[in-house]
Design an enzyme around this catalytic site. Structure first.
Site, PDB file in Angstrom:
ATOM      1  CG  ASP A  42      -2.008  -0.925   1.263  1.00  0.00           C
ATOM      2  OD1 ASP A  42      -2.098  -1.745   0.332  1.00  0.00           O
ATOM      3  OD2 ASP A  42      -2.815  -0.883   2.210  1.00  0.00           O
ATOM      4  CG  HIS A  44       2.355  -8.971   0.394  1.00  0.00           C
ATOM      5  ND1 HIS A  44       1.640 -10.080   0.801  1.00  0.00           N
ATOM      6  CD2 HIS A  44       2.259  -8.087   1.432  1.00  0.00           C
ATOM      7  CE1 HIS A  44       1.135  -9.876   1.994  1.00  0.00           C
ATOM      8  NE2 HIS A  44       1.493  -8.663   2.405  1.00  0.00           N
ATOM      9  CB  SER A  66      10.954   3.060   4.667  1.00  0.00           C
ATOM     10  OG  SER A  66      11.998   3.707   4.001  1.00  0.00           O
TER      11      SER A  66
END
Length: 296
Positions: free
Chosen positions: A92, A149, A251
């Site tokens: 995200d 992911h 980050s």
């Protein structure tokens, strides 16, 4: 740029970045109920974190702040794009930049680029497959889901810890600190995938307590030199959409792909919001396709 912005940038040059990050890391690992619950509740309110999609919705459910920050989501909260000919977004966040790697340089922001070789730890041979290829940089804001992911099936070949600074990686700093992502401490992961080699660089930042991977746990060697770890074929294999790592305080992720192997989806540009599992781009060729062309 406003006076406040100038002072913010200046303060990062003067702050003892690693000492501050270690101190924040200890606080984030505190299991004292009053400390961790107060910290978590403040953070949820301050950044408007959506806890409805979290597997554990209450501050009291987490052992420490870092446990909350790397929280799992409910099943189905981030469906993975079903078309396996498409790469999927690994996190995200928001796209910082995406495009071609021209003359071994990656575009950071207006007036700033950085070296692909330096990003990947200073080894030209390691960087060679990606010269002329494609890159995407995705920034994870504080409220985002902070697990990372895989955009495609991958077999880990090498992990590299690169020591460096710990500047903030927010948009303001990205626009004003040259070669930011090649200066900050980072963990570079090189995978062999169906479309050839892929790099995923997990960039540390101010108050990022640590970076974790599913195969090595917390990666924090406290080393002032580059360290490389190699893996045997089949030792670490991760499927498309599966978790490969996480940030303990967020980050940026920088991905690179070989020339001609893929194409970013239409409309992918700076400041585009993205979510884990969404279509990221099209696979144009696979290693098997290239091998077949060579034998024809």
């Amino acid at each position: 740029m406003s006076l406040f912005d100038r002072l913010f940038i200046l303060s990062q040059h003067l702050t003892p970045q690693h000492a501050l990050s270690r101190a924040i890391g200890k606080l984030a690992d505190s299991r004292t109920p009053f400390i961790k619950n107060t910290f978590i509740k403040w953070f949820i309110k301050r950044y408007n974190v959506n806890m409805q999609e979290a597997l554990l919705p209450s501050a009291e459910d987490y052992t420490c702040f870092n446990d909350f920050f790397t929280r799992a989501l409910k099943d189905g909260a981030r469906p993975i794009h079903p078309d396996v000919s498409r790469l999927v977004t690994p996190v995200d966040g928001a796209v910082s930049q995406a495009g071609s790697i021209d003359y071994g340089k990656i575009f950071q922001a207006k007036g700033h680029s950085f070296s692909l070789v330096e990003l990947l730890g200073g080894d030209l041979q390691r960087a060679q497959p990606f010269i002329g290829g494609e890159f995407a940089t995705i920034y994870l804001s504080p409220k985002d889901y902070h697990r990372i992911h895989m955009p495609i099936d991958g077999e880990l070949r090498e992990m590299i810890f690169v020591p460096g600074k710990l500047y903030s990686v927010n948009p303001l700093t990205t626009e004003n600190v040259p070669a930011l992502f090649a200066r900050n401490e980072r963990v570079v992961c090189i995978f062999d995938t169906p479309l050839g080699p892929m790099s995923m660089t997990l960039v540390g930042a101010m108050i990022v307590a640590s970076v974790e991977t599913i195969w090595a746990g917390r990666v924090a060697p406290m080393s002032k030199t580059v360290r490389s770890y190699t893996y045997k074929p089949g030792e670490v294999t991760i499927k498309r959409g599966e978790e490969m790592g996480r940030f303990c305080l967020g980050s940026t992720v920088v991905m690179t792909f070989p020339k001609g192997a893929m194409r970013w989806r239409e409309g992918l540009k700076a400041e585009t919001p993205v979510r884990l599992g969404e279509d990221l781009g099209k696979i144009l060729q696979t290693v098997a396709t290239v091998d077949e062309q060579k034998t024809d």
